[in-house]
Scaffold this active site. Structure first.
Site, PDB file in Angstrom:
ATOM      1  N   GLU A 175       0.761  -1.335  -0.131  1.00 28.88           N
ATOM      2  CA  GLU A 175      -0.077  -0.043  -0.093  1.00 28.88           C
ATOM      3  C   GLU A 175       0.816   1.273  -0.023  1.00 28.88           C
ATOM      4  OE1 GLU A 175      -2.900  -0.037   3.028  1.00 28.88           O
ATOM      5  OE2 GLU A 175      -4.185  -1.861   2.361  1.00 28.88           O
ATOM      6  N   GLU A 379      -5.139  -8.737   1.076  1.00 29.57           N
ATOM      7  CA  GLU A 379      -5.629  -8.357   2.584  1.00 29.57           C
ATOM      8  C   GLU A 379      -7.378  -8.115   2.126  1.00 29.57           C
ATOM      9  OE1 GLU A 379      -4.214  -4.904   4.653  1.00 29.57           O
ATOM     10  OE2 GLU A 379      -2.114  -5.464   4.038  1.00 29.57           O
TER      11      GLU A 379
HETATM   12  C1  FCB Z   1      -4.192  -2.018   5.422  1.00 27.10           C
HETATM   13  C2  FCB Z   1      -2.749  -2.220   6.060  1.00 27.10           C
HETATM   14  C3  FCB Z   1      -2.687  -3.169   7.266  1.00 27.10           C
HETATM   15  C4  FCB Z   1      -3.953  -3.170   8.053  1.00 27.10           C
HETATM   16  C5  FCB Z   1      -5.225  -3.120   7.381  1.00 27.10           C
HETATM   17  C6  FCB Z   1      -6.295  -2.993   8.506  1.00 27.10           C
HETATM   18  O1  FCB Z   1      -4.430  -0.713   5.026  1.00 27.10           O
HETATM   19  O2  FCB Z   1      -2.250  -2.724   4.832  1.00 27.10           O
HETATM   20  O3  FCB Z   1      -1.534  -3.201   7.989  1.00 27.10           O
HETATM   21  O4  FCB Z   1      -3.632  -2.243   9.054  1.00 27.10           O
HETATM   22  O5  FCB Z   1      -5.114  -2.044   6.641  1.00 27.10           O
END
Ligand code: FCB
Length: 477
Positions: A175, A379
């Site tokens: 990210e 994620e």
């Molecule tokens: C993302 C991050 C991760 C975590 C999630 C909830 O933006 O990559 O580290 O904090 O959100």
């Protein structure tokens, strides 16, 4: 054609053989052991120890103490039957100041982790940068400084030499949107700077770091890994007649600023125009976009919720419900005329709207733009205010809401797969509760609970549900 439950609450859907179900974590969020074995300070150590930056003054000093409990955590992953584990490497464990010779003890920690995964049949997926920049590099300008990207290329070479015989998937950055804009524009994340120009410079140097790292890794690894980057592509929706224009603007700043140079080999012309009042982009040097434009095997997509935008008509207060921690300063350089609108619920403990259709839309949109690009959901997951119950004297966390969230998003993933998206896997965020950045320990994303007093791990009901999915490839009833 998928005809499933209209709320994405399908059961019984079967994923193809080889589809990867894993879990994800990040170094600063779980490791603790911040002074162990030669680790240097990172920008998150500095930031979290600065009063007022993190809720409750929480820091990652101890976190989940994973640094000392790695064997227990490996056994936990094995007991859940995870196919793969996405972890990140703390740059300041490898080079305390971000430069100079490797710290062998730091490399040994990750080498042991990788061996432990392989011994348990779990595929190692390593991220080189999940936000813990060595503080010494920030002191020289951090990601606004081109030399940081060059140092990152060198760090990637060191790590590639040490682990490049065993890691199966390399991810350069997690990210970079957050690193650049929350770190340097809104200041909600470390290093906490509030300079719109700096955030665009940072975005470019992160892109450059990605390209240099892939080149370094390719030159030293000895196995045949896959290369990737993970982006938090914003799933944008427009509101009203100005919606399309607002979507275009934010799509450029949030998404195409990375996918443009990484996957098309150029910055989008409209982004350069939209931000012309902030910068002439002269920090992009000849040849940079060629370096950034490296072939990758997998594009990692992180998804949590949707974003609703329109152009602000200049009356009343501008809405700024973009889902990123409100600190009073916008993370969006050159977009002061764009509104981020509140969206209908239900909401998670982060206040994020739950919208699984957004994941399906996002995957289809990325696939339409990059039809040959394999994707992975690196994620997805949810924080709720979990409660520990002690039914029959046995501690348990019954988290049906989390199971429901996972079911709906994994259903969305399956629909995208059926629609022809080359989707290779899904990683739940997170393996266990951890330090949630500016929110400290107040937000619990784990499928395993961590008791922050005893550091005991307790698999939640969602962990059993996810283990069943991983074992069968079928969405449980
Ligand atoms: C993302 C991050 C991760 C975590 C999630 C909830 O933006 O990559 O580290 O904090 O959100």
């Amino acid at each position: 054609m998928s005809t499933g439950n209209e709320d994405y609450r399908d059961a019984g859907l079967q994923f193809p053989d080889g589809f990867v179900f894993g879990s994800a974590t990040a170094s600063y969020q779980i490791e603790g052991g911040v002074h162990e074995d030669g680790r240097g300070p990172s920008i998150w150590d500095t930031f979290s120890h600065t009063p007022g930056r993190v809720v409750n003054g929480d820091t990652g000093d101890v976190a989940d103490d994973h640094y000392h409990r790695v064997e227990e955590d490996l056994d936990l992953m094995k007991s859940l039957g995870l196919h793969a584990y996405r972890f990140s490497i703390a740059w300041p464990r490898i080079q305390a100041t971000g430069r100079g010779p490797a710290n062998q003890a730091g490399l040994d920690f990750y080498s042991n982790l990788v061996d432990g995964l392989i011994a348990r049949g779990i595929t190692p997926v390593a991220t080189l940068y999940h936000w813990d920049l060595p503080q010494a590099l920030e002191d020289e300008g951090g990601w606004t400084n081109r030399a940081t990207a060059e140092a990152f290329g060198e760090y990637a070479r060191i790590v590639g030499e040490a682990l490049g015989d065993r890691v199966a998937v390399w991810t350069t950055l997690n990210e970079p949107w957050c690193s650049a804009y929350l770190g340097y524009a809104s200041g909600a994340h470390a290093p906490g700077r509030t300079e719109p120009l700096a955030s665009l410079q940072a975005a470019h140097h992160l892109n450059l770091a990605h390209g240099l790292a892939i080149q370094s890794l390719r030159s030293v690894v000895t196995n045949d890994p896959q290369y990737s980057v993970t982006l938090n592509l914003h799933a944008l929706r427009g509101d009203g007649p100005t919606g399309p224009e607002a979507v275009r603007r934010i799509d450029a700043l949030a998404n195409r600023v990375f996918t443009g140079p990484m996957l098309h080999g150029a910055y989008p012309a409209d982004l350069l125009e939209d931000t012309a009042a902030n910068t002439d982009w002269s920090f992009v040097q000849d040849g940079d976009t060629d370096i950034i434009h490296q072939p990758i095997d997998i594009l990692g997509v992180n998804y949590y919720s949707t974003t609703l935008v329109r152009v602000w008509d200049g009356t009343g207060e501008r809405e700024s419900a973009d889902g990123h921690k409100a600190v009073g300063v916008s993370p969006w350089p050159g977009a002061d005329d764009i509104e981020f609108l509140p969206q209908p619920g239900p909401y998670t403990a982060m206040g994020w709207n739950i919208e699984p259709s957004g994941l399906e839309e996002l995957l289809l949109a990325v696939h339409a733009e990059f039809p040959d690009q394999a994707l992975m959901i690196t994620e997805n997951g949810v924080a709720f205010d979990d409660v520990v119950s002690t039914d029959g004297g046995v501690a348990a966390v019954h988290d049906p809401d989390r199971i429901d969230y996972l079911r709906r998003h994994i259903t969305a993933a399956h629909r995208a797969l059926e629609a022809g998206v080359d989707l290779r896997g899904y990683f739940v965020w997170s393996l266990m509760d951890n330090f949630e950045w500016g929110y400290g320990y107040t937000k619990r994303f784990g499928i395993v609970r961590v008791d922050y007093d005893t550091l005991e791990r307790l698999p939640k009901d969602s962990a059993a549900w996810y283990a069943s999915l991983a074992a069968t490839g079928r969405i449980p009833d």
